[in-house]
Design an enzyme around this catalytic site. Structure first.
Site, PDB file in Angstrom:
ATOM      1  N   LYS A 112     -10.986  -4.721 -10.205  1.00 29.56           N
ATOM      2  CA  LYS A 112     -10.284  -3.458 -10.430  1.00 29.56           C
ATOM      3  C   LYS A 112     -11.083  -2.518 -11.340  1.00 29.56           C
ATOM      4  O   LYS A 112     -10.913  -1.308 -11.289  1.00 29.56           O
ATOM      5  CB  LYS A 112      -8.912  -3.706 -11.059  1.00 29.56           C
ATOM      6  CG  LYS A 112      -7.984  -4.649 -10.297  1.00 29.56           C
ATOM      7  CD  LYS A 112      -7.494  -4.054  -9.002  1.00 29.56           C
ATOM      8  CE  LYS A 112      -6.246  -4.712  -8.442  1.00 29.56           C
ATOM      9  NZ  LYS A 112      -6.350  -6.129  -8.101  1.00 29.56           N
TER      10      LYS A 112
HETATM   11  C1  LIG Z   1      -5.845  -6.923  -7.046  1.00 26.99           C
HETATM   12  C2  LIG Z   1      -6.447  -8.241  -6.783  1.00 26.99           C
HETATM   13  C3  LIG Z   1      -6.556  -8.758  -5.483  1.00 26.99           C
HETATM   14  C4  LIG Z   1      -5.978  -8.052  -4.284  1.00 26.99           C
HETATM   15  O1  LIG Z   1      -6.649  -6.842  -3.999  1.00 26.99           O
HETATM   16  P1  LIG Z   1      -5.942  -5.742  -3.081  1.00 26.99           P
HETATM   17  O2  LIG Z   1      -6.839  -4.575  -3.107  1.00 26.99           O
HETATM   18  O3  LIG Z   1      -4.611  -5.462  -3.749  1.00 26.99           O
HETATM   19  O4  LIG Z   1      -5.763  -6.333  -1.735  1.00 26.99           O
HETATM   20  C5  LIG Z   1      -7.207  -9.961  -5.312  1.00 26.99           C
HETATM   21  N1  LIG Z   1      -7.715 -10.637  -6.362  1.00 26.99           N
HETATM   22  C6  LIG Z   1      -7.610 -10.177  -7.622  1.00 26.99           C
HETATM   23  C7  LIG Z   1      -8.172 -10.989  -8.733  1.00 26.99           C
HETATM   24  C8  LIG Z   1      -6.987  -8.966  -7.883  1.00 26.99           C
HETATM   25  O5  LIG Z   1      -6.904  -8.503  -9.136  1.00 26.99           O
END
Ligand SMILES: *Cc1c(COP(=O)(O)O)cnc(C)c1O
Length: 462
Positions: A112
């Site tokens: 993120k």
């Molecule tokens: C947010 C997240 C996901 C999922 O990603 P999306 O874009 O919501 O599909 C998978 N793994 C981790 C560690 C995350 O923080």
């Protein structure tokens, strides 16, 4: 470059407007009207460039005239300066033809950060220019919230409120949200699950009086700028394995469908991607939908990969828009059906989804087993989300095309699950030592729109 709503209602917005507004006023998500193309020669020319240079070339056409080249370059440089790896998104080999894209070297140890650090800088540049103030509200299953708080804490002209499901995030995730001391950030522990948090967030956007009154902005992956930032590492990793001369495949741990949607955009821009594999945990609505065309949420079951504990996957609407031939009325209709329990995608739309994606689901036991065996066979300690994807990639990959599996978080963000699987307690990197010694600051709140809106109004600008 113009952005249009997946539910078809004008007006189209430019990049900056779409970024600042998040959700469209008709409830839809913004998507680019046209996808800029990168010719094979343009892709080949990315080889050997820094992450920041690739980021500039890949994202520039989507930005239009919102920022000058020099401004945008500066924004990118500042966004990735805090990453703890020179490559930003290094690729490590797991086996013959199987590679792991490590996306956890940013400040909060999850992918993120790639998008959130960038939009923190984009918001700041934009608000500085206009002199305006915005209120950011986000919903999180754990990682979005910590990344948003890290990116926006202490910035001028922004207040940040993060709704997370109380008791359903890991302790590291919670502490990352509750220990910053900057007064413009507010961690709100809500009753319910992530889908409830995301539903209240959407309600706030659909309450126009509130939305306009506080100048609401969104940083969840409903925000197009988030998706765009994630397109970049599909290019850097594919090029380092020989694109555009050689195809690659990707397996992506998926919850809200933002990350894999970025891969889909990379493919539409011209990157030769063979398979795009959607990897889900036991909350497998996307796997069921891609297999059968039935999209019916049946309640979130908490798992050891909590950031994927989602049943109402926002960004799926973006791909449905394409699957329905960019017919906003058809998308509005299925989203209306979703409110009363679910929908069946049309035959044509299902065919489109199945051409674009493959999918799989992993049980809790298989996830733990994969963490254990990968440590034994490669020395790589995986977080549970990455393990879900590695398991599916191992089952699906072919010998002819390299597979890149996205490692979305650092194992130390989920120490309990990793230790249970391996007996090894994953260590936090040195820059995060001290997290467990700091005071926490958070507010408990009910799953109640009125109460949340009152709290936000009472706290902004203080
Ligand atoms: C947010 C997240 C996901 C999922 O990603 P999306 O874009 O919501 O599909 C998978 N793994 C981790 C560690 C995350 O923080």
């Amino acid at each position: 470059m113009q952005y249009i709503s997946t539910r078809g209602t004008p007006p189209a917005l430019n990049f900056e407007q779409a970024m600042l507004s998040g959700l469209a006023r008709d409830g839809g998500l913004y998507v680019p009207q046209d996808i800029p193309q990168m010719a094979p020669g343009d892709i080949a020319a990315l080889a050997g460039l820094s992450y920041e240079e690739v980021a500039f070339r890949v994202m520039r056409p989507f930005i239009g005239d919102a920022f000058t080249d020099a401004e945008f370059q500066d924004i990118i440089t500042r966004a990735y300066a805090g990453f703890k790896h020179d490559a930003r998104a290094p690729l490590v080999q797991l086996a013959e033809g199987h590679f792991l894209l490590e996306l956890f070297h940013g400040p909060t140890l999850a992918f993120k950060d790639f998008a959130m650090q960038l939009i923190g800088q984009l918001f700041q540049a934009s608000l500085k220019r206009s002199g305006e103030r915005v209120t950011i509200v986000g919903a999180t299953s754990g990682d979005t919230g910590s990344a948003a708080i890290e990116a926006f804490k202490g910035l001028d002209n922004v207040d940040v409120f993060i709704l997370f499901p109380r008791g359903r995030v890991s302790e590291v995730q919670r502490r990352q949200m509750t220990t910053p001391t900057e007064t413009n950030v507010h961690a709100l522990a809500m009753t319910g699950d992530f889908d409830d948090c995301q539903a209240r967030l959407k309600d706030m956007f659909n309450d126009f009086e509130f939305r306009d009154g506080v100048r609401l902005a969104g940083v969840n992956s409903i925000n197009w700028a988030r998706v765009l930032a994630q397109v970049v590492y599909y290019f850097t990793s594919a090029v380092s394995l020989g694109a555009p001369h050689r195809k690659v495949s990707f397996t992506v741990p998926t919850g809200n469908f933002g990350d894999i949607f970025a891969g889909y955009i990379a493919r539409k821009m011209g990157l030769p991607i063979d398979q795009l594999v959607v990897a889900t945990n036991q909350n497998d609505i996307l796997h069921r939908c891609i297999s059968s065309g039935e999209y019916r949420p049946d309640g979130v079951v908490p798992s050891i990969s909590p950031s994927m504990d989602i049943q109402v996957s926002s960004n799926f609407e973006r791909v449905l828009f394409d699957a329905y031939g960019r017919d906003g009325t058809a998308v509005s209709q299925v989203m209306e059906e979703l409110k009363s329990g679910g929908f069946t995608v049309s035959q044509g739309a299902l065919q489109y989804l199945q051409e674009q994606f493959t999918s799989g689901r992993v049980s809790e036991g298989e996830t733990s087993e994969t963490i254990k065996t990968m440590l034994e066979r490669t020395g790589e300690l995986l977080c549970p989300h990455s393990a879900v994807a590695v398991k599916i990639a191992n089952d699906m990959r072919s010998t002819s095309t390299p597979m890149i599996t996205l490692a979305t978080a650092h194992p130390a963000k989920f120490p309990a699950a990793v230790e249970a699987a391996t007996g090894v307690h994953p260590q936090l990197p040195p820059h995060m030592a001290g997290l467990f010694g700091r005071d926490e600051r958070l507010t408990d709140i009910e799953n109640d729109l009125g109460a949340i809106e009152a709290l936000v109004k009472g706290r902004i600008g203080k």
